[in-house]
Write an enzyme that holds these catalytic residues in place. Structure first.
Site, PDB file in Angstrom:
ATOM      1  N   LYS A  64     -17.166 -47.474   4.389  1.00  0.00           N
ATOM      2  CA  LYS A  64     -15.773 -48.059   3.801  1.00  0.00           C
ATOM      3  C   LYS A  64     -14.833 -46.785   3.757  1.00  0.00           C
ATOM      4  CE  LYS A  64     -17.685 -51.703   1.281  1.00  0.00           C
ATOM      5  NZ  LYS A  64     -17.876 -52.510  -0.049  1.00  0.00           N
ATOM      6  N   ASP A 100     -12.206 -55.601  -2.334  1.00  0.00           N
ATOM      7  CA  ASP A 100     -13.439 -55.435  -3.333  1.00  0.00           C
ATOM      8  C   ASP A 100     -13.439 -55.616  -4.739  1.00  0.00           C
ATOM      9  OD1 ASP A 100     -15.656 -55.235  -1.223  1.00  0.00           O
ATOM     10  OD2 ASP A 100     -15.504 -53.023  -1.195  1.00  0.00           O
TER      11      ASP A 100
END
Length: 262
Positions: A64, A100
């Site tokens: 990420k 997220d």
């Protein structure tokens, strides 16, 4: 010609993302196809994305932060935390987002009166959640195996500990963001330490989904209300699909949630 989307990760074979997004594409007659890509070297993410002519991608552990570097432009919450889990191709440029944290807030909606949170781990997911919790005026602390990555949290004045210097408090929620238990039977911290922590919390959550991790087994043994990462996955997936397709969010959620019944 169908638009192509993918999830990058390592490991990635367990990912439900193709099932989730393809269900939406099929049910809403959107010309898209979504697949998995095992990416061992995160620095090759951009080249791989462009070589495969992808229209968008999701990024999972451990890439990420590399995904953030791969983008031409980063928007919204992702810009603040330096962590990207969704990339959309827009006019030939890679645009990065992070879904997220909002996905996680969606997941823990039924946990009430959350004020004090302990996050185990210090990677991309931990950064996203910590920043979002601060924005929601919640008290956050971090527990990580080592000092690595803790400097980010200290700049935000978040109390951050390793296993050796941890100071126990009372928590409303303890969240595991590490990959412990994903492909093994490991706990995210030493068992004695974890037991003490779980004896001092009201709720427990794990970002891992699709299995009862050793961490969640410990919570279950203590009769603590817990959630695995399935609702978080659904929440972030709906937001990512909306970025990919511009379809109606309620329609996306309706069909994506059905993919969890398969």
């Amino acid at each position: 010609m169908k638009k192509l989307f993918a999830i990058f990760g390592n490991p990635v074979s367990h990912s439900r993302s193709p099932l989730m997004h393809n269900m939406v594409f099929n049910k809403l007659n959107y010309g898209g196809c979504y697949t998995r890509i095992l990416l061992e070297d995160g620095s090759k993410l951009r080249d791989t994305f462009l070589k495969l002519k992808l229209n968008g991608a999701n990024i999972t552990v451990p890439h990420k932060e590399e995904a953030y570097k791969a983008c031409d432009e980063v928007r919204g919450f992702a810009k603040k935390i330096g962590v990207v889990n969704t990339i959309v191709l827009e006019n030939g440029k890679l645009i990065g987002y992070n879904t997220d944290a909002d996905g996680f807030l969606y997941a823990i909606n039924e946990f009430k009166n959350i004020k004090n949170i302990l996050i185990i781990g210090a990677g991309g997911t931990a950064k996203a959640l910590a920043q979002k919790f601060l924005e929601e005026n919640l008290h956050v602390e971090i527990l990580n195996r080592s000092l690595n990555n803790l400097s980010y949290f200290k700049t935000l004045n978040i109390p951050s500990y390793t296993w050796e210097n941890f100071e126990l408090k009372s928590y409303d929620l303890v969240v595991n963001t590490t990959s412990a238990g994903l492909k093994d039977e490991n706990l995210p911290a030493p068992k004695d330490l974890l037991n003490t922590i779980l004896n001092n919390t009201t709720y427990v959550a794990d970002a891992i989904y699709g299995k009862l991790t050793p961490f969640l087994k410990e919570a279950k043994n203590k009769n603590l209300p817990f959630k695995d990462g399935a609702d978080m996955l659904l929440g972030q997936g709906v937001l990512a699909n909306e970025l990919f397709t511009n379809l109606n969010k309620e329609d996306i959620q309706k069909y994506m949630s059905k993919s969890f019944e398969i």
